[in-house]
Motif scaffolding. Structure first.
Motif, short mmCIF file in Angstrom:
data_model
loop_
_atom_site.label_atom_id
_atom_site.label_comp_id
_atom_site.label_asym_id
_atom_site.label_seq_id
_atom_site.Cartn_x
_atom_site.Cartn_y
_atom_site.Cartn_z
N GLU A 160 2.84 1.80 13.65
CA GLU A 160 3.17 0.37 13.69
C GLU A 160 2.01 -0.48 13.14
OE1 GLU A 160 5.22 -3.07 14.23
OE2 GLU A 160 6.05 -1.07 14.51
N LEU A 161 0.77 -0.11 13.49
CA LEU A 161 -0.39 -0.84 12.96
C LEU A 161 -0.45 -0.72 11.44
CD1 LEU A 161 -3.13 0.08 15.60
CD2 LEU A 161 -2.12 -2.18 15.23
N MET A 162 -0.23 0.49 10.91
CA MET A 162 -0.26 0.70 9.46
C MET A 162 0.86 -0.08 8.77
SD MET A 162 -1.21 4.76 9.28
CE MET A 162 -1.27 4.84 7.50
N ARG A 163 2.02 -0.10 9.41
CA ARG A 163 3.15 -0.85 8.84
C ARG A 163 2.81 -2.33 8.71
NH1 ARG A 163 8.52 -2.09 12.48
NH2 ARG A 163 9.48 -3.55 11.06
N ARG A 164 2.16 -2.88 9.75
CA ARG A 164 1.81 -4.31 9.72
C ARG A 164 0.70 -4.60 8.71
NH1 ARG A 164 2.52 -6.70 15.82
NH2 ARG A 164 4.49 -5.65 16.26
N GLU A 165 -0.04 -3.56 8.34
CA GLU A 165 -1.09 -3.75 7.33
C GLU A 165 -0.56 -3.62 5.91
OE1 GLU A 165 -4.00 -0.84 8.39
OE2 GLU A 165 -4.28 -1.69 10.39
N GLY A 166 0.77 -3.39 5.74
CA GLY A 166 1.36 -3.34 4.41
C GLY A 166 1.63 -1.95 3.87
N PHE A 167 1.52 -0.90 4.71
CA PHE A 167 1.79 0.46 4.25
C PHE A 167 3.28 0.75 4.30
CE2 PHE A 167 -2.66 0.80 5.42
CZ PHE A 167 -3.17 1.68 4.47
N GLU A 168 3.73 1.63 3.37
CA GLU A 168 5.07 2.21 3.45
C GLU A 168 4.90 3.71 3.67
OE1 GLU A 168 7.96 1.32 0.55
OE2 GLU A 168 7.80 -0.85 0.76
N LEU A 169 5.60 4.26 4.68
CA LEU A 169 5.35 5.63 5.11
C LEU A 169 6.65 6.38 5.33
CD1 LEU A 169 2.82 4.73 7.94
CD2 LEU A 169 2.19 5.53 5.67
N THR A 170 6.57 7.71 5.24
CA THR A 170 7.62 8.59 5.72
C THR A 170 7.04 9.36 6.91
OG1 THR A 170 8.55 8.84 3.51
CG2 THR A 170 9.18 10.47 5.15
N VAL A 171 7.69 9.24 8.06
CA VAL A 171 7.16 9.84 9.29
C VAL A 171 8.15 10.88 9.79
CG1 VAL A 171 6.37 9.36 11.64
CG2 VAL A 171 6.03 7.65 9.85
N GLY A 172 7.65 12.10 10.06
CA GLY A 172 8.50 13.19 10.53
C GLY A 172 8.72 13.16 12.03
N LYS A 173 9.63 14.01 12.48
CA LYS A 173 9.94 14.12 13.90
C LYS A 173 8.71 14.60 14.69
CE LYS A 173 12.71 17.00 17.01
NZ LYS A 173 13.11 15.96 17.95
N PRO A 174 8.38 13.99 15.83
CA PRO A 174 7.26 14.49 16.64
C PRO A 174 7.49 15.94 17.10
CG PRO A 174 7.94 12.30 17.36
CD PRO A 174 8.97 12.78 16.39
N GLN A 175 6.44 16.75 17.03
CA GLN A 175 6.50 18.15 17.47
C GLN A 175 5.39 18.38 18.50
OE1 GLN A 175 8.73 20.18 16.13
NE2 GLN A 175 9.37 19.15 14.25
N VAL A 176 5.53 19.44 19.28
CA VAL A 176 4.46 19.78 20.23
C VAL A 176 3.43 20.67 19.55
CG1 VAL A 176 5.90 19.56 22.28
CG2 VAL A 176 5.70 21.78 21.17
N VAL A 177 2.17 20.56 19.99
CA VAL A 177 1.09 21.40 19.48
C VAL A 177 1.01 22.64 20.38
CG1 VAL A 177 -1.38 21.54 18.99
CG2 VAL A 177 -0.15 19.40 18.59
N THR A 178 1.30 23.80 19.82
CA THR A 178 1.31 25.04 20.61
C THR A 178 -0.04 25.74 20.54
OG1 THR A 178 2.18 26.27 18.74
CG2 THR A 178 3.78 25.38 20.31
N ARG A 179 -0.25 26.70 21.45
CA ARG A 179 -1.49 27.50 21.48
C ARG A 179 -1.13 28.98 21.59
NH1 ARG A 179 -5.39 24.79 26.08
NH2 ARG A 179 -6.10 22.97 24.92
N LYS A 219 0.87 -1.19 0.00
CA LYS A 219 0.00 0.00 0.00
C LYS A 219 0.90 1.23 0.00
CE LYS A 219 -3.52 -2.61 2.49
NZ LYS A 219 -4.28 -2.79 3.75
N LEU A 220 1.04 1.85 -1.18
CA LEU A 220 2.06 2.87 -1.37
C LEU A 220 1.50 4.24 -1.73
CD1 LEU A 220 4.37 0.68 -3.65
CD2 LEU A 220 4.49 0.87 -1.17
N THR A 221 0.25 4.32 -2.17
CA THR A 221 -0.25 5.57 -2.73
C THR A 221 -0.82 6.50 -1.66
OG1 THR A 221 -2.46 4.65 -3.10
CG2 THR A 221 -0.85 4.37 -4.88
N ALA A 222 -0.88 7.80 -2.00
CA ALA A 222 -1.42 8.80 -1.08
C ALA A 222 -2.89 8.54 -0.78
CB ALA A 222 -1.24 10.20 -1.67
N ARG A 223 -3.64 8.05 -1.76
CA ARG A 223 -5.07 7.77 -1.54
C ARG A 223 -5.27 6.71 -0.47
NH1 ARG A 223 -8.42 3.90 -3.25
NH2 ARG A 223 -6.83 3.00 -4.57
#
Length: 621
Positions: free
Chosen positions: A383-402, A337-341
């Protein structure tokens, strides 16, 4: 108001690993839910593979036990097992809407920890009666009296009312299936041979479900599930009225519209199974089939007099990260599962069943910002998406500011650390760099010290790995969101740089032997790498481009030392969570079913050089 005396609804809340799921196991066995010779897994409610691997509860689940036999004097107890980790706090908040009381578990040695504070605060806000269960009293290092004092202090700290502080106390060993009302000596078993005292205390303390006689149907959806035969199942708590299989009901949607639907199937939980029933009444926790688009927080009501219940309120997310398609040179080798859709469709499905996750668009059409409660929650989704066959690029975690009164505010975490006395200095130094404020320090006199800090949430991203390294794996840390405070300025959380591959090829032992003095390596011989992939952690603050594919040149000349064995240090293989923690601002994680790789956002060396030069001259990022 009338009450259902044959029913009790209770949630089990506690910090991670204080024994909630083990206690539910013992309650199921002693209520006769299983045959004597039946083969049942430990922690039977942890049904997901990830839950068993990590040893934590991720999804709230309900079960039902019968106490007092199947006759008219018996009582059905609906038990909801909740996650202890605050990253999955959305599950806890929804579970508390379904119940009339809680069992608060506290470890007899560790005492109340940050997640204990989090789940208890939610229960007290909902005005739910509490039964305190001091678990693991048979631990050799149990300190029951001190833990009770700490628990009372926690109740007072959370502004509990007089009626809420007057709670019953049960002393328990969930693994042994024993509970007692009399306090045992530290490190010994409770006097009672079974959980009878716990069951009786629960029935006396938790009130039966109350309802208004003759009121129309009101059932609120608090969770979702799916069945291969029935499709989407809406898990509801019936607040008023009766619901029957095959009847017409009013579906009060979140947008305010009301639609007529038919209840095609009605299920009630018995032990671990859902059984079809003809009708259910006030207080019952039911599963309803036949409404394919129903979501959490909506109400099923009387079609002639629809009265929707208030939508469930959930705390705001505090951590975000970008998730997009895999753009690395090795994309498409193991995933299907590689596409954006497909990626967008899977993220949308997650938001339906998990109300604490949010998906927002970004400037790029193939990348989305995913917001959640913490790094662990977001890592579990990936991890769940990876086990379902997805390939992803994941960025560094950031904090949500207000923005508050025109100023940027960031989330603060309450951090509790238990370390041997020898490491207090190094831990204080680490947290000083992260702008942590020491609030309390307690020496138990056993060689261990407990430290309580308030730290900016972004200062804890990547902290766990460094903390475990500095304390030689002996330290324990737990943290939970506390409040928002004004921005604390820039932090430098990772003092080391990265070793970055400068070409594509296969890693050789000869090349690694020359590189291992430069820092810790993440790859072993035979691994396929590409330009821009991170192959190790540099011992110095700056990044270093290296060639991990270099081969030994063969000659006709033999030397006495030429055939000596090259002794390689084993590579440090990072898990998905460790990879996300390790990331810097200009780095990301490539996630595929077969591998987790660290890489630079800009793969080629001259692109990274141009970005560095632009920043040095005060240009845009």
């Amino acid at each position: 108001m009338a009450a259902r005396t044959d029913l009790r609804n209770v949630a089990i809340i506690a910090h991670v690993d204080h024994g909630k799921t083990t206690l539910v196991d013992a309650m199921l066995w002693q209520s006769g839910a299983f045959r004597v010779n039946e083969d049942v897994a430990d922690r039977v409610l942890d049904s997901m593979d990830l839950e068993r691997e990590k040893g934590i509860t991720i999804l709230a689940k309900n079960t039902a036990v019968r106490f007092g036999g199947d006759g008219p004097g018996g009582v059905t107890i609906n038990i909801i097992d909740t996650p202890g980790h605050s990253d999955f706090g959305g599950e806890v908040e929804r579970a508390l809407v379904m119940v009339d009381g809680v069992l608060l578990l506290v470890d007899a040695s560790e005492g109340p920890l940050p997640q204990t504070r989090f789940v208890l605060r939610k229960a007290l806000e909902a005005r739910l009666p509490v039964v305190l269960v001091v678990n693991k009293v048979d631990r050799p290092d149990a300190r029951i009296a001190e833990v009770l004092d700490e628990t009372y202090e926690l109740f007072l700290d959370l502004d509990a009312g007089e009626d809420q502080i007057d709670f019953p106390i049960v002393y328990c060993s969930a693994r042994a299936g024993r509970a007692a009302l009399q306090r045992p000596e530290d490190g010994t078993m409770p006097a009672s041979p079974d959980l009878g005292p716990l069951f009786r205390t629960l029935l006396e303390t938790v009130p039966p479900p109350a309802y208004t006689e003759g009121a129309p149907l009101q059932a609120q959806v608090t969770n979702l599930d799916a069945s291969p035969y029935l499709g989407r199942l809406a898990l509801c708590r019936v607040h008023n009225g009766w619901i029957r299989r095959g009847q017409q009901a009013a579906w009060c949607r979140a947008d305010g519209s009301v639609q007529r639907v038919r209840i095609s199937e009605l299920l009630l939980t018995r032990a671990l199974d859902r059984e079809p029933v003809e009708e259910a009444g006030p207080g019952d926790i039911i599963a309803v089939a036949g409404i394919p688009e129903i979501t959490i927080g909506e109400t099923l009501a009387d079609p002639d007099e629809p009265r929707p219940l208030p939508v469930i309120s959930i705390d705001e997310p505090s951590i975000s990260m970008t998730v997009g398609i895999n753009t690395a040179p090795l994309a498409g080798q193991s995933g299907k599962k590689l596409t954006a859709r497909l990626v967008k469709g899977r993220l949308d499905v997650e938001t339906v069943g998990n109300v604490s996750i949010r998906v927002l668009p970004t400037e790029r059409p193939d990348t989305w910002e995913v917001q959640g409660r913490g790094e662990l929650q977001l890592a579990v989704l990936v991890e769940l998406m990876r086990r379902e066959g997805f390939e992803l690029t994941v960025g560094k975690p950031q904090v949500v500011t207000r923005q508050v009164d025109g100023r940027v505010h960031e989330p603060m975490e309450r951090l509790t650390i238990d370390v041997p006395e020898d490491y207090v200095g190094v831990v204080t130094q680490l947290l000083g760099l992260r702008r942590g404020r020491l609030e309390q320090m307690v020496n138990h006199g056993t060689g261990w010290v407990r430290l309580e800090y308030l730290v900016p949430a972004r200062g804890l991203i990547g902290f766990r790995t460094e903390f475990l390294t500095e304390t030689r794996g002996t330290g324990l840390l737990h943290h939970v969101f506390d409040r928002y405070e004004p921005w604390h300025g820039e932090l430098r959380t990772r003092p080391t740089g990265s070793l970055v591959a400068d070409r594509r090829g296969t890693v050789t032992s000869y090349a690694l032997f020359g590189l291992q003095d430069r820092g810790a390596l993440f790859v072993g011989p035979g691994t396929l790498v590409y330009e821009g992939m991170i192959v190790g952690e540099h011992s110095r603050p700056d990044d270093l481009d290296v060639n991990p594919t270099k081969e030994r040149k063969l000659t006709n000349v033999r030397s006495s030392t030429g055939e000596e064995l090259e002794r390689l240090v084993p590579p440090r293989l990072l898990s998905l969570e460790q990879s996300l923690e390790f990331c810097r601002q200009d780095e990301c994680v490539e996630v595929t079913p077969a591998a987790v790789r660290l890489r630079k956002v800009a793969l080629t060396g001259h692109e990274r050089e141009k970005i560095r030069a632009r920043r040095a001259h005060g240009g845009t990022r």
